[in-house]
Design a protein around this motif. Sequence first.
Motif, short mmCIF file in Angstrom:
data_model
loop_
_atom_site.label_atom_id
_atom_site.label_comp_id
_atom_site.label_asym_id
_atom_site.label_seq_id
_atom_site.Cartn_x
_atom_site.Cartn_y
_atom_site.Cartn_z
N LEU A 174 0.93 -1.26 0.09
CA LEU A 174 0.04 0.06 0.09
C LEU A 174 0.76 1.33 0.07
CD1 LEU A 174 -2.91 -0.92 2.53
CD2 LEU A 174 -3.16 -0.48 0.04
N VAL A 175 1.85 1.08 0.91
CA VAL A 175 2.80 2.51 1.03
C VAL A 175 3.63 2.43 -0.49
CG1 VAL A 175 5.15 3.21 2.15
CG2 VAL A 175 3.29 2.43 3.39
N GLU A 176 3.87 1.59 -1.16
CA GLU A 176 4.64 1.77 -2.40
C GLU A 176 3.60 2.11 -3.52
OE1 GLU A 176 6.04 -1.81 -5.64
OE2 GLU A 176 7.23 -1.76 -3.58
N HIS A 177 2.34 1.64 -3.28
CA HIS A 177 1.31 1.86 -4.40
C HIS A 177 0.97 3.67 -4.15
CE1 HIS A 177 -2.15 1.82 -6.97
NE2 HIS A 177 -2.77 2.25 -6.07
N ARG A 178 0.88 4.00 -2.93
CA ARG A 178 0.71 5.40 -2.63
C ARG A 178 1.86 6.10 -3.18
NH1 ARG A 178 -3.55 6.17 1.57
NH2 ARG A 178 -5.22 5.12 0.43
N THR A 179 3.01 5.85 -2.86
CA THR A 179 4.29 6.41 -3.17
C THR A 179 4.36 6.60 -4.82
OG1 THR A 179 5.49 5.84 -1.44
CG2 THR A 179 6.74 6.68 -3.13
N GLU A 180 3.76 5.73 -5.66
CA GLU A 180 3.87 5.79 -7.04
C GLU A 180 2.78 6.69 -7.49
OE1 GLU A 180 3.19 1.87 -8.11
OE2 GLU A 180 5.14 1.17 -7.89
N GLU A 181 1.56 7.00 -6.77
CA GLU A 181 0.72 8.04 -7.17
C GLU A 181 1.11 9.24 -7.01
OE1 GLU A 181 -2.85 7.04 -4.81
OE2 GLU A 181 -3.24 5.22 -6.27
#
Length: 181
Positions: A174-181
């Motif tokens: 989730l953190v990785e996904h949010r960071t990409e956004e």
Amino acid sequence: MSNFEQKPYRILAVDDELTILGLYEQILSPHYVDDTQTSKQNDKSEQPFLTAPNFEVTCCNQGDQAVEAVKLSLKEGHPYALAFLDLNMPPGPDGNWTAEQIHELDPGINIILVTGYSSTDSGEVELEPSFSNKILYLQKPFHRQEIIQFATALGNKWQAEKELRKLHAKMESLVEHRTEE
């Protein structure tokens, strides 16, 4: 919080004495007690209850067999929660070697080194920090309740750690996904 799986904990018992392996199987097999005899109501619909948690036990009489059993369990995706390892298993590898090999294969497994000696000073496993909370010692002769308590507590610990690793991986994703956004 997610629910724990209802699968039985897989336990590896390793000892060169067949009598001891038989004890592990006897102690860790599900035992049913018919409580209807002592019930005041004597209700015929009551079912016997389980007095010990459900365990799936694999027995090996040598350390190298135990290492192979762990490899197979990992390959099948159904690892052991814990292992009871005898320290002295002639003519094969001893419990220290076996514990080290198993820990290298599966750092999540809990290990109980079982010994008939009054001291565990000679030949102890060199504990690395990640291994020190995964290994315990138990002296023979052991009692039925000790084995059940070790198996239950360490099985629950293993399951909780497994769930925690899943949650941690999910959070990282989730953190990785949010960071990409």
